[in-house]
Motif scaffolding. Structure first.
Motif, PDB file in Angstrom:
ATOM      1  N   HIS A  16       0.810  -1.219   0.000  1.00  0.00           N
ATOM      2  CA  HIS A  16       0.000   0.000   0.000  1.00  0.00           C
ATOM      3  C   HIS A  16       0.846   1.274   0.000  1.00  0.00           C
ATOM      4  CE1 HIS A  16      -3.866  -2.054   0.807  1.00  0.00           C
ATOM      5  NE2 HIS A  16      -3.087  -2.936   1.398  1.00  0.00           N
ATOM      6  N   CYS A  17       2.152   1.168  -0.267  1.00  0.00           N
ATOM      7  CA  CYS A  17       2.994   2.368  -0.249  1.00  0.00           C
ATOM      8  C   CYS A  17       2.546   3.319  -1.367  1.00  0.00           C
ATOM      9  CB  CYS A  17       4.473   2.015  -0.384  1.00  0.00           C
ATOM     10  SG  CYS A  17       5.051   1.664  -2.056  1.00  0.00           S
ATOM     11  N   ASP A  23       2.203   3.521  -9.195  1.00  0.00           N
ATOM     12  CA  ASP A  23       2.518   2.546 -10.249  1.00  0.00           C
ATOM     13  C   ASP A  23       1.267   1.894 -10.817  1.00  0.00           C
ATOM     14  OD1 ASP A  23       5.238   2.828 -10.123  1.00  0.00           O
ATOM     15  OD2 ASP A  23       5.607   0.939  -9.082  1.00  0.00           O
ATOM     16  N   THR A  24       0.352   1.506  -9.926  1.00  0.00           N
ATOM     17  CA  THR A  24      -0.811   0.734 -10.346  1.00  0.00           C
ATOM     18  C   THR A  24      -2.032   1.595 -10.632  1.00  0.00           C
ATOM     19  OG1 THR A  24      -1.594   0.421  -8.083  1.00  0.00           O
ATOM     20  CG2 THR A  24      -0.060  -1.247  -8.956  1.00  0.00           C
ATOM     21  N   GLY A  25      -2.066   2.813 -10.105  1.00  0.00           N
ATOM     22  CA  GLY A  25      -3.265   3.630 -10.220  1.00  0.00           C
ATOM     23  C   GLY A  25      -4.388   3.059  -9.378  1.00  0.00           C
ATOM     24  N   SER A  26      -4.036   2.264  -8.387  1.00  0.00           N
ATOM     25  CA  SER A  26      -5.021   1.575  -7.566  1.00  0.00           C
ATOM     26  C   SER A  26      -4.630   1.668  -6.094  1.00  0.00           C
ATOM     27  CB  SER A  26      -5.109   0.112  -8.013  1.00  0.00           C
ATOM     28  OG  SER A  26      -6.172  -0.533  -7.363  1.00  0.00           O
ATOM     29  N   ALA A  27      -5.316   0.908  -5.270  1.00  0.00           N
ATOM     30  CA  ALA A  27      -5.090   0.960  -3.824  1.00  0.00           C
ATOM     31  C   ALA A  27      -3.778   0.311  -3.397  1.00  0.00           C
ATOM     32  CB  ALA A  27      -6.250   0.290  -3.095  1.00  0.00           C
ATOM     33  N   HIS A  28      -3.331  -0.687  -4.163  1.00  0.00           N
ATOM     34  CA  HIS A  28      -2.105  -1.395  -3.779  1.00  0.00           C
ATOM     35  C   HIS A  28      -1.572  -2.206  -4.949  1.00  0.00           C
ATOM     36  CE1 HIS A  28      -4.254  -5.235  -3.592  1.00  0.00           C
ATOM     37  NE2 HIS A  28      -5.209  -4.599  -2.932  1.00  0.00           N
ATOM     38  N   ALA A  29      -0.332  -2.611  -4.822  1.00  0.00           N
ATOM     39  CA  ALA A  29       0.271  -3.554  -5.757  1.00  0.00           C
ATOM     40  C   ALA A  29       0.165  -4.951  -5.148  1.00  0.00           C
ATOM     41  CB  ALA A  29       1.736  -3.202  -6.004  1.00  0.00           C
ATOM     42  N   ALA A  30       0.163  -5.968  -5.981  1.00  0.00           N
ATOM     43  CA  ALA A  30       0.130  -7.363  -5.534  1.00  0.00           C
ATOM     44  C   ALA A  30       1.320  -8.058  -6.180  1.00  0.00           C
ATOM     45  CB  ALA A  30      -1.184  -8.026  -5.950  1.00  0.00           C
ATOM     46  N   ASN A  31       2.375  -8.288  -5.404  1.00  0.00           N
ATOM     47  CA  ASN A  31       3.617  -8.839  -5.939  1.00  0.00           C
ATOM     48  C   ASN A  31       4.052 -10.088  -5.199  1.00  0.00           C
ATOM     49  OD1 ASN A  31       4.356  -6.865  -8.000  1.00  0.00           O
ATOM     50  ND2 ASN A  31       4.589  -5.451  -6.300  1.00  0.00           N
ATOM     51  N   ALA A  93      -1.944 -17.792  -0.856  1.00  0.00           N
ATOM     52  CA  ALA A  93      -2.719 -16.614  -0.466  1.00  0.00           C
ATOM     53  C   ALA A  93      -1.735 -15.492  -0.139  1.00  0.00           C
ATOM     54  CB  ALA A  93      -3.568 -16.925   0.757  1.00  0.00           C
ATOM     55  N   PRO A  94      -2.169 -14.246  -0.213  1.00  0.00           N
ATOM     56  CA  PRO A  94      -1.266 -13.165   0.182  1.00  0.00           C
ATOM     57  C   PRO A  94      -0.719 -13.382   1.596  1.00  0.00           C
ATOM     58  CG  PRO A  94      -3.172 -12.256  -0.935  1.00  0.00           C
ATOM     59  CD  PRO A  94      -3.452 -13.728  -0.717  1.00  0.00           C
ATOM     60  N   THR A  95       0.565 -13.085   1.753  1.00  0.00           N
ATOM     61  CA  THR A  95       1.250 -13.236   3.031  1.00  0.00           C
ATOM     62  C   THR A  95       0.836 -12.137   3.998  1.00  0.00           C
ATOM     63  OG1 THR A  95       3.139 -14.115   1.798  1.00  0.00           O
ATOM     64  CG2 THR A  95       3.541 -13.435   4.079  1.00  0.00           C
ATOM     65  N   ALA A  96       0.780 -10.892   3.483  1.00  0.00           N
ATOM     66  CA  ALA A  96       0.462  -9.750   4.342  1.00  0.00           C
ATOM     67  C   ALA A  96       0.218  -8.506   3.508  1.00  0.00           C
ATOM     68  CB  ALA A  96       1.621  -9.484   5.313  1.00  0.00           C
ATOM     69  N   HIS A  97      -0.458  -7.556   4.126  1.00  0.00           N
ATOM     70  CA  HIS A  97      -0.534  -6.187   3.605  1.00  0.00           C
ATOM     71  C   HIS A  97       0.704  -5.486   4.160  1.00  0.00           C
ATOM     72  CE1 HIS A  97      -4.748  -6.062   2.171  1.00  0.00           C
ATOM     73  NE2 HIS A  97      -4.956  -6.977   3.102  1.00  0.00           N
ATOM     74  N   ILE A  98       1.418  -4.741   3.337  1.00  0.00           N
ATOM     75  CA  ILE A  98       2.583  -3.994   3.830  1.00  0.00           C
ATOM     76  C   ILE A  98       2.401  -2.512   3.526  1.00  0.00           C
ATOM     77  CG2 ILE A  98       4.136  -5.973   3.748  1.00  0.00           C
ATOM     78  CD1 ILE A  98       5.291  -4.866   1.122  1.00  0.00           C
ATOM     79  N   PHE A  99       3.101  -1.688   4.271  1.00  0.00           N
ATOM     80  CA  PHE A  99       2.994  -0.231   4.192  1.00  0.00           C
ATOM     81  C   PHE A  99       1.540   0.210   4.369  1.00  0.00           C
ATOM     82  CE2 PHE A  99       7.061  -1.068   2.193  1.00  0.00           C
ATOM     83  CZ  PHE A  99       7.869  -0.122   2.785  1.00  0.00           C
ATOM     84  N   SER A 100       0.860  -0.450   5.307  1.00  0.00           N
ATOM     85  CA  SER A 100      -0.553  -0.138   5.541  1.00  0.00           C
ATOM     86  C   SER A 100      -0.744   1.269   6.102  1.00  0.00           C
ATOM     87  CB  SER A 100      -1.196  -1.176   6.464  1.00  0.00           C
ATOM     88  OG  SER A 100      -0.523  -1.230   7.692  1.00  0.00           O
ATOM     89  N   SER A 101       0.313   1.875   6.622  1.00  0.00           N
ATOM     90  CA  SER A 101       0.204   3.257   7.115  1.00  0.00           C
ATOM     91  C   SER A 101      -0.033   4.236   5.963  1.00  0.00           C
ATOM     92  CB  SER A 101       1.458   3.664   7.902  1.00  0.00           C
ATOM     93  OG  SER A 101       2.597   3.616   7.053  1.00  0.00           O
ATOM     94  N   TRP A 106      -9.847   5.675   0.656  1.00  0.00           N
ATOM     95  CA  TRP A 106     -11.015   5.032   0.055  1.00  0.00           C
ATOM     96  C   TRP A 106     -10.941   3.505   0.049  1.00  0.00           C
ATOM     97  CZ3 TRP A 106      -9.484   2.289  -4.163  1.00  0.00           C
ATOM     98  CH2 TRP A 106      -8.311   2.692  -4.794  1.00  0.00           C
ATOM     99  N   ASP A 107      -9.829   2.951   0.554  1.00  0.00           N
ATOM    100  CA  ASP A 107      -9.627   1.499   0.592  1.00  0.00           C
ATOM    101  C   ASP A 107     -10.090   0.927   1.933  1.00  0.00           C
ATOM    102  OD1 ASP A 107      -8.830  -1.048  -0.166  1.00  0.00           O
ATOM    103  OD2 ASP A 107      -6.730  -0.711   0.294  1.00  0.00           O
ATOM    104  N   GLU A 108     -11.229   1.353   2.406  1.00  0.00           N
ATOM    105  CA  GLU A 108     -11.811   0.865   3.666  1.00  0.00           C
ATOM    106  C   GLU A 108     -13.232   0.401   3.382  1.00  0.00           C
ATOM    107  OE1 GLU A 108     -10.294   0.564   6.573  1.00  0.00           O
ATOM    108  OE2 GLU A 108      -8.461   1.605   5.983  1.00  0.00           O
ATOM    109  N   GLY A 109     -13.663  -0.655   4.017  1.00  0.00           N
ATOM    110  CA  GLY A 109     -15.037  -1.131   3.889  1.00  0.00           C
ATOM    111  C   GLY A 109     -15.435  -1.543   2.486  1.00  0.00           C
ATOM    112  N   LEU A 110     -14.498  -2.019   1.697  1.00  0.00           N
ATOM    113  CA  LEU A 110     -14.806  -2.375   0.309  1.00  0.00           C
ATOM    114  C   LEU A 110     -15.700  -3.609   0.187  1.00  0.00           C
ATOM    115  CD1 LEU A 110     -11.429  -1.617  -1.491  1.00  0.00           C
ATOM    116  CD2 LEU A 110     -13.467  -0.190  -1.304  1.00  0.00           C
ATOM    117  N   GLY A 111     -15.804  -4.385   1.251  1.00  0.00           N
ATOM    118  CA  GLY A 111     -16.691  -5.544   1.231  1.00  0.00           C
ATOM    119  C   GLY A 111     -18.152  -5.158   1.079  1.00  0.00           C
TER     120      GLY A 111
END
Length: 121
Positions: A16-17, A23-31, A93-101, A106-111
């Motif tokens: 989430h840095c 780079d992605t134009g989105s909430a996070h990258a998935a690498n 599965a993803p290991t973890a969310h990083i740089f969550s700070s 807008w990436d809250e409550g997306l469910g």
């Protein structure tokens, strides 16, 4: 453009840095990350280009013809593979969310956001 990966991934991070958001134009990258997997280009290696953000270790590799994200070997001893560039199923599965700070506000409550199988009418 095609490539083959052999070996295992060590981790799968959702980053989430602010650099990955740009780079992605989105909430996070998935690498996916590996210190031992090997990358072999089958075709299109001459269309791969890389960019490292000056003053950082943040880098990305992409196709200079279509802009697609591609695996990167810019950090010695580390293979970084954007999850979305793979044609095969990812078994981990993803290991973890990083740089969550740095997470986008807008990436809250997306469910609770409505879901559509395709483009809404």
């Amino acid at each position: 453009m095609s490539f083959e990966l052999t070996g295992d991934f060590d981790s799968f991070y959702l980053c989430h840095c602010q650099h990955c958001q740009k780079d992605t134009g989105s909430a996070h990258a998935a690498n996916l990350f590996s210190q031992s997997a090997k990358l072999a280009w089958r075709s299109g290696a001459d269309a791969v280009t890389s960019f490292t953000l000056p003053g950082t270790r943040h880098n990305k590799s992409f196709c200079k013809l279509c802009g697609s994200a591609l695996p990167s070997t810019q950090i010695p001893g580390l293979l970084v593979v954007p999850a979305g560039c793979l044609d095969t199923e990812i078994s981990m599965a993803p290991t973890a969310h990083i740089f969550s700070s740095s997470k986008a506000v807008w990436d809250e409550g997306l469910g609770d956001v409505p879901k559509f199988e395709g483009l809404p009418e």
